[in-house]
Scaffold this motif. Structure first.
Motif, PDB file in Angstrom:
ATOM      1  N   TYR A 165      18.419  52.667 -19.489  1.00 37.11           N
ATOM      2  CA  TYR A 165      17.637  52.120 -20.775  1.00 37.11           C
ATOM      3  C   TYR A 165      17.107  53.693 -21.441  1.00 37.11           C
ATOM      4  O   TYR A 165      16.605  54.220 -20.640  1.00 37.11           O
ATOM      5  CB  TYR A 165      16.832  51.377 -20.447  1.00 37.11           C
TER       6      TYR A 165
ATOM      7  N   ASP B 227      17.510  49.327 -29.776  1.00 37.99           N
ATOM      8  CA  ASP B 227      16.307  48.329 -29.475  1.00 37.99           C
ATOM      9  C   ASP B 227      16.298  47.932 -31.512  1.00 37.99           C
ATOM     10  O   ASP B 227      15.793  47.080 -31.767  1.00 37.99           O
ATOM     11  CB  ASP B 227      14.793  48.389 -29.594  1.00 37.99           C
ATOM     12  N   ASP B 228      16.961  48.754 -32.384  1.00 38.08           N
ATOM     13  CA  ASP B 228      16.712  48.627 -33.512  1.00 38.08           C
ATOM     14  C   ASP B 228      17.925  47.968 -33.622  1.00 38.08           C
ATOM     15  O   ASP B 228      18.576  47.499 -35.453  1.00 38.08           O
ATOM     16  CB  ASP B 228      15.956  49.775 -34.329  1.00 38.08           C
TER      17      ASP B 228
ATOM     18  N   THR C 252      24.179  50.699 -31.783  1.00 46.03           N
ATOM     19  CA  THR C 252      23.926  52.001 -30.443  1.00 46.03           C
ATOM     20  C   THR C 252      25.236  52.667 -31.476  1.00 46.03           C
ATOM     21  O   THR C 252      25.700  53.078 -32.173  1.00 46.03           O
ATOM     22  CB  THR C 252      24.924  50.460 -30.093  1.00 46.03           C
TER      23      THR C 252
ATOM     24  N   ARG D 121      16.728  52.731 -24.922  1.00 46.10           N
ATOM     25  CA  ARG D 121      15.169  51.704 -26.485  1.00 46.10           C
ATOM     26  C   ARG D 121      16.113  52.624 -27.369  1.00 46.10           C
ATOM     27  O   ARG D 121      15.714  51.989 -28.462  1.00 46.10           O
ATOM     28  CB  ARG D 121      14.250  52.600 -25.914  1.00 46.10           C
ATOM     29  N   THR D 122      17.516  52.900 -27.348  1.00 41.48           N
ATOM     30  CA  THR D 122      17.242  53.518 -28.600  1.00 41.48           C
ATOM     31  C   THR D 122      18.365  52.360 -29.196  1.00 41.48           C
ATOM     32  O   THR D 122      18.227  52.479 -30.680  1.00 41.48           O
ATOM     33  CB  THR D 122      18.725  54.855 -28.310  1.00 41.48           C
TER      34      THR D 122
END
Length: 190
Positions: free
Chosen positions: A8, A13-14, A17, A10-11
């Motif tokens: 993971y 999370d917004d 991809t 966390r990039t």
């Protein structure tokens, strides 16, 4: 070589991809959906292989296809751009190998006199599932290729199209060379 130390980041999370080029796209982007559905096809083939281990020649073909599908995902994850160094791409020889494998499997099958319902042996049923997922991937890849700013190689389109044909013939082979095929009976339940 690929090295994955952290799973993971966390990039995403917004809701975005990264493509293989590093460009970020929304996770619902058609290119991301296309190579994601190719990955889904690959997973379904993996399940089918669990039920086909005694069919060593077919299992070997499917193993090569699974690797090809990672190549196809890599191909789709980096849009072709003029003047850029070429990345991993699906090539014509991969399509040709699929055609030879289709011909090889089809040689032992009786001609069809009806459409086939998904079923028969477990391996055949899972190959039918993989085929339908593959067809969805193909529709996405073709739609992606129709977008002016989203180039897709001709070999990639040919490969995914030929793969669904392979999976159909392979399902018949997995059904004891068509002996366990479940035939459609038009209007049977009227």
């Amino acid at each position: 070589m690929v090295v994955l130390n952290r799973i993971y980041t966390r990039t995403g999370d917004d809701g975005t991809t990264a493509l293989g080029s590093g460009e970020r796209r929304p996770k619902y982007d058609l290119r991301v959906a296309a190579y994601g559905t190719v990955d889904e096809t690959n997973a379904a083939i993996g399940v089918a292989r669990l039920h086909l281990q005694e069919m060593t020649a077919l299992d070997a073909m499917l193993g090569l296809i699974q690797n090809d599908l990672f190549d196809l995902g890599a191909d789709l994850s980096v849009p072709q751009r003029e003047g850029k160094a070429e990345r991993l791409r699906v090539v014509a020889s991969q399509v040709e190998r699929l055609e030879k494998d289709i011909d090889s499997l089809n040689a032992d099958l009786a001609p069809l006199t009806s459409f086939i319902l998904p079923g028969g042996t477990p391996g055949a049923a899972y190959l039918h599932l993989a085929r339908t997922i593959c067809r969805r991937a193909e529709r996405m890849v073709v739609e992606l290729a129709s977008q002016p700013a989203e180039p897709v190689s001709e070999a990639a389109i040919q490969y995914i199209n030929r793969l669904s044909d392979f999976l159909f013939v392979a399902s018949r082979a997995a059904n004891h060379n068509g002996g366990n095929d479940v035939l459609w009976v038009p209007g049977q339940n009227r």
